[in-house]
Design an enzyme around this catalytic site. Structure first.
Site, PDB file in Angstrom:
ATOM      1  N   MET A 279      -6.993  68.658 -21.337  1.00 62.46           N
ATOM      2  CA  MET A 279      -7.453  67.598 -20.444  1.00 62.46           C
ATOM      3  C   MET A 279      -8.180  66.507 -21.221  1.00 62.46           C
ATOM      4  O   MET A 279      -9.045  66.797 -22.047  1.00 62.46           O
ATOM      5  CB  MET A 279      -8.373  68.221 -19.375  1.00 62.46           C
ATOM      6  N   GLU A 280      -7.841  65.264 -20.898  1.00 62.49           N
ATOM      7  CA  GLU A 280      -8.258  64.106 -21.687  1.00 62.49           C
ATOM      8  C   GLU A 280      -9.611  63.514 -21.325  1.00 62.49           C
ATOM      9  O   GLU A 280      -9.836  62.321 -21.551  1.00 62.49           O
ATOM     10  CB  GLU A 280      -7.181  63.024 -21.543  1.00 62.49           C
ATOM     11  N   GLU A 314      -3.387  64.021 -25.536  1.00 61.83           N
ATOM     12  CA  GLU A 314      -4.701  63.803 -24.917  1.00 61.83           C
ATOM     13  C   GLU A 314      -5.421  62.634 -25.595  1.00 61.83           C
ATOM     14  O   GLU A 314      -6.102  61.850 -24.940  1.00 61.83           O
ATOM     15  CB  GLU A 314      -5.560  65.069 -24.968  1.00 61.83           C
ATOM     16  N   GLU A 336       0.904  59.728 -17.177  1.00 59.06           N
ATOM     17  CA  GLU A 336       1.530  60.913 -17.767  1.00 59.06           C
ATOM     18  C   GLU A 336       2.912  60.615 -18.360  1.00 59.06           C
ATOM     19  O   GLU A 336       3.223  61.048 -19.466  1.00 59.06           O
ATOM     20  CB  GLU A 336       1.604  62.059 -16.753  1.00 59.06           C
TER      21      GLU A 336
HETATM   22  N1  BES Z   1      -4.129  65.203 -17.574  1.00 59.88           N
HETATM   23  C1  BES Z   1      -3.378  66.334 -17.974  1.00 59.88           C
HETATM   24  C2  BES Z   1      -4.037  67.639 -17.661  1.00 59.88           C
HETATM   25  C3  BES Z   1      -4.129  68.004 -16.198  1.00 59.88           C
HETATM   26  C4  BES Z   1      -3.026  68.047 -15.421  1.00 59.88           C
HETATM   27  C5  BES Z   1      -5.290  68.349 -15.619  1.00 59.88           C
HETATM   28  C6  BES Z   1      -3.115  68.412 -14.078  1.00 59.88           C
HETATM   29  C7  BES Z   1      -5.381  68.693 -14.291  1.00 59.88           C
HETATM   30  C8  BES Z   1      -4.288  68.728 -13.518  1.00 59.88           C
HETATM   31  C9  BES Z   1      -3.109  66.325 -19.477  1.00 59.88           C
HETATM   32  O1  BES Z   1      -3.122  65.078 -20.063  1.00 59.88           O
HETATM   33  C10 BES Z   1      -1.718  66.860 -19.649  1.00 59.88           C
HETATM   34  O2  BES Z   1      -0.812  66.221 -19.256  1.00 59.88           O
HETATM   35  N2  BES Z   1      -1.597  68.045 -20.234  1.00 59.88           N
HETATM   36  C11 BES Z   1      -0.342  68.733 -20.390  1.00 59.88           C
HETATM   37  C12 BES Z   1       0.121  68.767 -21.807  1.00 59.88           C
HETATM   38  C13 BES Z   1       0.829  67.548 -22.275  1.00 59.88           C
HETATM   39  C14 BES Z   1       1.184  67.665 -23.741  1.00 59.88           C
HETATM   40  C15 BES Z   1       2.068  67.235 -21.483  1.00 59.88           C
HETATM   41  C16 BES Z   1      -0.585  70.153 -19.937  1.00 59.88           C
HETATM   42  O3  BES Z   1      -1.747  70.517 -19.740  1.00 59.88           O
HETATM   43  O4  BES Z   1       0.382  70.877 -19.772  1.00 59.88           O
HETATM   44 ZN    ZN Z   2      -1.400  63.963 -19.837  1.00 61.95          ZN
END
Ligand code: BES
Ligand code: ZN
Length: 893
Positions: A279-280, A314, A336
């Site tokens: 999480m970013e 992130e 995203e």
């Molecule tokens: N912002 C998301 C994490 C997130 C997603 C938090 C949904 C809460 C709910 C983060 O930037 C993200 O996209 N993470 C991905 C990995 C990425 C390399 C595609 C993940 O956690 O799978």
């Molecule tokens: Zn993301």
């Protein structure tokens, strides 16, 4: 306090939850000028005090009430401009706090109590292995305090964290550390100040007994940024790779997008219990430990690769997501999709571009195309949802990334960069829409992308039907392409898409043919053209084509579409051997394999003897022995399409036939090319120290592919080879490859290796996750029993998402022959787990349930069994919104 009486309509809502619509978006009536938070951390009763300075928006109605979100909170105090609010001046229910009769500017003080220990949903503030941490995206901040928990309310935060000094020596939040001190009761405090504007979903807090590794990066304008990675002390030796990746990402974003980091410190924390990968949060990323920690003994090449890309992902959000954020959650792909595109390009630049592209396309085809063809199909910008957590999907992420990639293909790298420059400068500090993104691309390049916008609003995977003609006398080649997008739930008719398609023509000797694309401005002969398909049916003519060509279309996969080429196996084999485009060469091999597999599945159904064409074996032999090719590409080219992708090509999915046929082909290839597999295995079995580089990875992947084919033969020497690799390798890539191979074969070595592996690594939770996952993925008979037994293993906990994914998730999503057992036991097991998990962690429960959503693809008997379980879940009282939405859509769709 007025607790609202539930009307009949409202209690009905508890049965079918409220749907949120994109076209009901309204700007917030109040903006937040500043946020001051004070946390007094306690495992079961954390006190949260907030001081919020509000300002009514100029266009808002003077009577507009202030709506604050809140859930799982105990409201303890509420003051408006210093005065305690009387109960009749606000309304409170279990989702909202509504305050009326407000002045233009005011200060609100809210005190709440929360219970982090009881928080098993892992949203908001919770405990993980004895440390406090937060997860606020998408709507978790409302579990911390009453707040306008929506991304278009951005503010500056000052946060004071107070906790027991012994238990929680490290106290972190976003931004810069401003002050710290001690209290005389054994507690200490730290105050953090975040100078940036941010929405609540980017808030973070961490407190624990953590060790850290430090490094630094000097930005392009010469500012020195401190980089810190926090973890439990026992894992401190696993930080190097992530810190290195972070520096690579920071440099790359400066070079590629001109984007510099803006704070003095960048912190990353590894936690064991996390719903997602990472999480970013502004200046304080929180990572699932499995996505950040690595050592060569415990992590595979794949892990290293994934860590590099997720660290980058992130980090890239700091611009694409944080400084420019989403107006509402329908715009999720704005951050995203764009950020996935950025991390894919980063990985391609640092490693092998062709390998990266093939991996991207494999994910898209195996998961997104099937999502698009099922009941959960939705546009890249969805227009309604019940629970936003259900829309962190392959469509929003990966198709979203393809849509951004198409913009880059249409505008060219330079034009695209002009567009992103304008986007970032125009919208810095704002919460915007995917439409604003496209508008910036248009304005920076003075082009019209109106039709292109259909990619954001329409669901479904377009299909292209190709017709071609060659006139030898006139040396003219002509091409006709028809596009069609099948209906998806709620969208029957689709408007045509703007589709960029890279193509080239190949001569009979395998050489690229140059040609002139008629009716275009550039009237020169070129070996490759970019077509712009915009109409339902479109026609192109190429002149100066000296011989009858073979068409290579969709090079590099320039658009997320299905191309139905009119080619027979001979032409595919030709492209597999000769296409100058690496991606299309691989793709031709996949299409060839699919044709052959589909034919064999037919033969299997009609009771014919299975026979593998010699030409296919020959094509594999040529590729395996082609020394000019990147070894990683060879390994990818010689990997058969997955069972799940194959299933998508079938009218009615027969998991057993698919598995049998795929195994049959592997057997045939193993025996026919026995000497080749062995030779290439030995050539690449060099026992060097582990190094994470594209070249070494390629070598290991080819070697281990060969080993897997060797073990398809009944040969004691090969078993010995595999065992020796398992026992003697000092890197997890080779050890796990050997173990995974044993795991698919019913031989004595299987259990021995599994036991030895557990004995050696039981102290390392990331390795134990692999151990669970491998066993859950074994296609050998009896897997369900073994999975159920493993659930009783002392290390297993249903509260830990990584373990649930490794064991239950892997079994249901990646072990088709066992999950789809004809007695329905797999489905019943899944439903049991979904119901057990729903009360603990609805997000994880809903993800798991998706394995049942495509029930209509199976034979009647399985359809009945799957639907039975879906109905059982849907009828369960007190379901979460998350699970309700997946179950009900699956049953409708
Ligand atoms: N912002 C998301 C994490 C997130 C997603 C938090 C949904 C809460 C709910 C983060 O930037 C993200 O996209 N993470 C991905 C990995 C990425 C390399 C595609 C993940 O956690 O799978
Ligand atoms: Zn993301």
């Amino acid at each position: 306090m007025t607790t609202l009486e539930k009307t009949e309509a409202e209690s009905l809502q508890a049965v079918s939850p409220r749907v949120v619509y994109l076209n009901e978006y309204k700007k917030p009536d109040y903006q937040l000028d500043s946020v001051e938070l004070r946390f007094e951390l306690d495992e079961t009763c954390t006190r949260v005090y907030s001081r919020l300075i509000f300002r009514r928006a100029p266009e808002a109605d003077a009577q507009a009430p202030l709506k604050l979100d809140g859930s799982h909170l105990e409201l303890r105090s509420l003051k408006l401009n210093g005065e305690t609010l009387k109960p009749d001046s606000y309304m409170l229910d279990d989702e909202q706090l509504l305050i009326q009769n407000l002045p233009k500017n005011f200060e609100l003080e809210v005190g709440t109590h929360i219970n982090p220990q009881a928080n098993t949903a892992l949203e908001g503030l919770y405990l993980s292995s004895g440390m406090f941490c937060t997860q606020c995206e998408a709507e978790g901040f409302r579990r911390i305090t009453y707040f306008p928990d929506r991304p278009d309310v951005m503010s500056r935060y000052s946060v004071t964290v107070v906790a027991d000094k012994q238990k929680y020596p490290v106290l972190l939040s976003n931004g810069n550390k401003q002050d710290a001190g001690e209290l005389d009761d054994g507690r200490h405090w730290v105050r953090w100040q975040d100078p940036s504007l941010k929405p609540s979903y980017l808030f973070a807090l961490v407190a624990g007994d953590l060790a850290s590794r430090e490094d630094s990066f000097t930005t392009m304008s010469g500012r020195k940024v401190s980089l810190q990675l926090f973890t439990e002390a026992e894992n401190i030796h696993k930080c190097e790779h992530a810190l290195m990746s972070l520096k690579q990402a920071m440099k790359w974003d400066e070079d590629t997008y001109g984007r510099e980091y803006d704070l003095d410190v960048y912190m990353i924390v590894a936690v064991n219990d996390f719903n997602m990968g990472a999480m970013e949060n502004k200046g304080l990323n929180v990572f699932n430990a499995s996505c950040v920690l690595a050592s060569s003994e415990t992590a595979t090449d794949q892990d290293y690769y994934r860590i590099q890309s997720i660290i980058a992902h992130e980090y890239f959000h700091n611009w694409s997501g944080n400084r420019v954020t989403c107006r509402d959650w329908f715009q999720l792909s704005l951050k995203e999709g764009f950020t996935v595109f950025r991390d894919q390009t980063f990985s391609a630049d640092l490693n092998s571009p062709a390998v990266q592209r093939i991996d991207d396309v494999n994910v898209l085809r195996a998961h997104q195309f099937s999502e698009d063809a099922g009941p959960m199909a939705h546009p890249v910008r969805p227009d309604h949802y019940i629970e936003i957590s259900n829309f962190y999907t392959v469509t929003v992420y990966n198709k979203g990334a393809e849509v951004v990639r198409m913009l880059c293909n249409i505008l060219g790298r330079e034009g695209f960069r002009k567009g992103t420059d304008l986007y970032f400068s125009r919208h810095d500090g704002q919460a915007v829409t995917t439409d604003d993104f496209v508008k910036a691309m248009e304005d920076a390049n003075t082009v019209d992308l109106n039709q292109f916008r259909n990619w954001y609003s329409q669901a479904g995977t377009p299909e292209l039907v190709i017709n071609e003609n060659y006139n030898a006398d006139a040396r003219l080649y002509s091409l006709t392409i028809r596009q069609h997008c099948p209906p998806t739930p709620g969208q029957v008719e689709k408007k045509p898409y703007h589709i960029p398609l890279a193509m080239g023509l190949i001569g009979i000797n395998g050489k690229a043919l140059s040609s002139i694309l008629e009716n275009t401005k550039a009237n020169t002969a070129k070996p490759e053209h970019m077509l712009a398909l915009t109409k339902p049916e479109q026609h192109w003519t190429f002149s100066g084509v000296d011989e009858k060509p073979v068409l290579s279309l969709g090079r590099g996969f320039t658009a997320p579409v299905k191309i139905l080429l009119p080619y027979d196996n001979e032409a595919l084999a030709f492209l597999f051997a000769h296409d100058p485009d690496e991606f299309n060469r691989w793709d031709a091999g996949q299409k060839l394999a699919i044709n052959i597999m589909l034919k064999l599945i037919d033969d299997y159904h009609t009771g014919k003897d299975l026979r593998l064409e010699a030409s296919f074996i020959e094509a594999y032999r040529l590729t395996l022995n082609n020394k000019d090719l990147d070894k990683a590409l060879v390994a990818q080219a010689l990997s058969l399409p997955s069972e799940s992708y194959l299933a998508d090509q079938c009218e009615i999915v027969d998991v057993d036939a698919i598995h049998k046929v795929r195994e049959f082909i592997r057997q045939q290839l193993a025996e026919s090319l026995a000497d080749d597999w062995l030779r290439v295995y030995e050539e690449n079995d060099v026992n060097a120290t582990y190094h994470f580089s594209a070249q070494d990875m390629a070598q290991r992947s080819l070697k281990n592919l060969c080993l897997s084919y060797l073990l398809e033969q009944d040969n004691g020497k090969h078993r010995q080879r595999c065992l020796s690799q398992f026992q003697n390798s000092d890197n997890m890539t080779d050890v796990l490859a050997a173990l995974s191979i044993f795991n698919q074969h019913d031989m004595a070595e299987r259990q021995q290796a599994l036991d030895a592996f557990y004995d050696k690594w039981q102290h390392d939770r990331q390795v134990v996750e692999k151990w669970f996952s491998i066993q859950a993925g074994s296609s050998l008979a009896g897997a369900l029993k073994r999975v159920q037994t493993l659930m009783r293993h002392p290390v297993f906990s249903i509260k830990n998402p990584n373990l649930v994914r490794s064991l239950i998730g892997r079994f249901c999503a990646a072990n088709p022959v066992n999950f789809h057992l004809s007695d329905g036991s797999g489905y019943r097991y899944l439903a049991d787990q979904v119901l057990a998990l729903d009360g603990l962690n609805p997000q994880i429960a809903a993800r798991l349930l998706q394995s049942l959503s495509r029930w209509r693809r199976f034979d009647t008997m399985r359809q009945i069994l799957m639907r039975e379980q879906l109905e059982r879940i849907a009828g369960h009282p007190g379901l979460s919104k998350d699970v309700y939405e997946i179950a009900s859509r699956s049953l409708e769709g």
